[in-house]
Design a protein around this motif. Sequence first.
Motif, PDB file in Angstrom:
ATOM      1  N   ILE A 145       0.853  -1.168  -0.253  1.00 21.69           N
ATOM      2  CA  ILE A 145       0.592   0.024   0.075  1.00 21.69           C
ATOM      3  C   ILE A 145       0.986   1.499  -0.135  1.00 21.69           C
ATOM      4  O   ILE A 145       0.949   2.051  -1.234  1.00 21.69           O
ATOM      5  CB  ILE A 145      -1.018   0.113   1.241  1.00 21.69           C
ATOM      6  CG1 ILE A 145      -1.693  -1.523   1.201  1.00 21.69           C
ATOM      7  CG2 ILE A 145      -2.113   1.136   1.433  1.00 21.69           C
ATOM      8  CD1 ILE A 145      -2.693  -1.304  -0.060  1.00 21.69           C
ATOM      9  N   GLU A 146       1.476   1.140   1.132  1.00 20.35           N
ATOM     10  CA  GLU A 146       1.984   2.577   1.578  1.00 20.35           C
ATOM     11  C   GLU A 146       3.853   2.608   0.536  1.00 20.35           C
ATOM     12  O   GLU A 146       4.136   3.774   0.258  1.00 20.35           O
ATOM     13  CB  GLU A 146       3.065   2.774   2.193  1.00 20.35           C
ATOM     14  CG  GLU A 146       3.416   2.208   3.285  1.00 20.35           C
ATOM     15  CD  GLU A 146       3.665   2.334   4.385  1.00 20.35           C
ATOM     16  OE1 GLU A 146       4.770   1.761   4.679  1.00 20.35           O
ATOM     17  OE2 GLU A 146       3.326   2.815   5.780  1.00 20.35           O
ATOM     18  N   ASN A 147       4.034   1.225  -0.062  1.00 22.50           N
ATOM     19  CA  ASN A 147       5.258   1.232  -0.231  1.00 22.50           C
ATOM     20  C   ASN A 147       6.381   1.913  -0.232  1.00 22.50           C
ATOM     21  O   ASN A 147       7.509   2.115  -0.845  1.00 22.50           O
ATOM     22  CB  ASN A 147       5.050   1.572  -2.489  1.00 22.50           C
ATOM     23  CG  ASN A 147       4.165   0.989  -3.140  1.00 22.50           C
ATOM     24  OD1 ASN A 147       4.137   0.066  -3.056  1.00 22.50           O
ATOM     25  ND2 ASN A 147       3.674   2.475  -4.226  1.00 22.50           N
ATOM     26  N   SER A 148       6.435   2.136   1.169  1.00 25.90           N
ATOM     27  CA  SER A 148       7.820   2.031   1.644  1.00 25.90           C
ATOM     28  C   SER A 148       8.711   0.749   1.395  1.00 25.90           C
ATOM     29  O   SER A 148       8.391  -0.205   2.197  1.00 25.90           O
ATOM     30  CB  SER A 148       7.452   2.954   3.127  1.00 25.90           C
ATOM     31  OG  SER A 148       7.426   1.628   3.886  1.00 25.90           O
ATOM     32  N   PRO A 149      10.502   1.031   1.571  1.00 28.75           N
ATOM     33  CA  PRO A 149      10.717  -0.327   2.196  1.00 28.75           C
ATOM     34  C   PRO A 149      11.527  -0.718   3.177  1.00 28.75           C
ATOM     35  O   PRO A 149      10.986  -0.534   4.383  1.00 28.75           O
ATOM     36  CB  PRO A 149      12.266   1.111   1.590  1.00 28.75           C
ATOM     37  CG  PRO A 149      12.372   2.196   1.579  1.00 28.75           C
ATOM     38  CD  PRO A 149      10.732   2.389   1.783  1.00 28.75           C
ATOM     39  N   PHE A 150      11.847  -1.990   3.106  1.00 26.47           N
ATOM     40  CA  PHE A 150      11.732  -3.180   3.834  1.00 26.47           C
ATOM     41  C   PHE A 150      13.521  -3.476   3.829  1.00 26.47           C
ATOM     42  O   PHE A 150      13.757  -4.001   2.546  1.00 26.47           O
ATOM     43  CB  PHE A 150      10.381  -3.913   3.726  1.00 26.47           C
ATOM     44  CG  PHE A 150      11.297  -4.802   5.320  1.00 26.47           C
ATOM     45  CD1 PHE A 150      11.211  -5.033   6.396  1.00 26.47           C
ATOM     46  CD2 PHE A 150      11.656  -6.311   4.375  1.00 26.47           C
ATOM     47  CE1 PHE A 150      11.229  -5.697   7.162  1.00 26.47           C
ATOM     48  CE2 PHE A 150      12.189  -7.052   5.234  1.00 26.47           C
ATOM     49  CZ  PHE A 150      11.856  -6.695   6.534  1.00 26.47           C
ATOM     50  N   SER A 151      13.915  -3.457   4.305  1.00 20.96           N
ATOM     51  CA  SER A 151      15.373  -3.565   4.537  1.00 20.96           C
ATOM     52  C   SER A 151      15.995  -4.923   5.190  1.00 20.96           C
ATOM     53  O   SER A 151      16.131  -4.382   6.271  1.00 20.96           O
ATOM     54  CB  SER A 151      15.671  -2.381   4.755  1.00 20.96           C
ATOM     55  OG  SER A 151      17.807  -2.621   5.108  1.00 20.96           O
TER      56      SER A 151
END
Length: 211
Positions: A145-151
């Motif tokens: 949904i928000e498309n923020s990165p996950f590392s």
Amino acid sequence: MLYCIGVLYYSVLSGICLASNGTCGKKGVPCNETFGSEWTYNGKCCNGKPCCKLLKAPCVPETCPMDFRLLANQANSADCYFYGRHSTESWEKAKLICASTPGAYLWRPNTIQEANIVRDQIIREHFVWTGANDRDKDGNYIFDIENSPFSKTSLPFGLGSFRNEAELVYVDIQYDYNFVTWLWENQNSNYLNRYLCEYQRVSILLRLAFN
């Protein structure tokens, strides 16, 4: 019903408001003198008047969608949560279940404080889907949904144990007597887990005001 009033920054060049939770003060007068100590100066706008940003926490509705619940202590998260405790689902099915409530999405655990209080008050099983995924299989994980990165190499908290070819991320609550470890892991689309839906409460009313 709770109404929350936010005033947006106004661009002289475009006439478009650019940022939220601000209002315009008197030219040459500091924000804290105009509005009090909880306001801070934040650039020029509104036809040359100083633009101020409110430091208070945003005002939000009191209620959650049906079947969602608030945490007892909202200091670590003011969002609403729905836990699918009665069935295990694929990541895609869990995503659809969450999305059936407009504005809801698969859980994004931001901090260990949020995760712990969610665990204590809502989650019971060990394995819970999150919104983190690499559905494009390009090696870059994002939150749905928000498309923020996950590392995978810079986790918000806990430890990681990842398979290179798997694209969907869940968290595993590992209990060792009184010690609890959060372990981030990934699986493929045919894997079944419990799931947690999150709903971020937002302002009901946003009013524009230009001085």
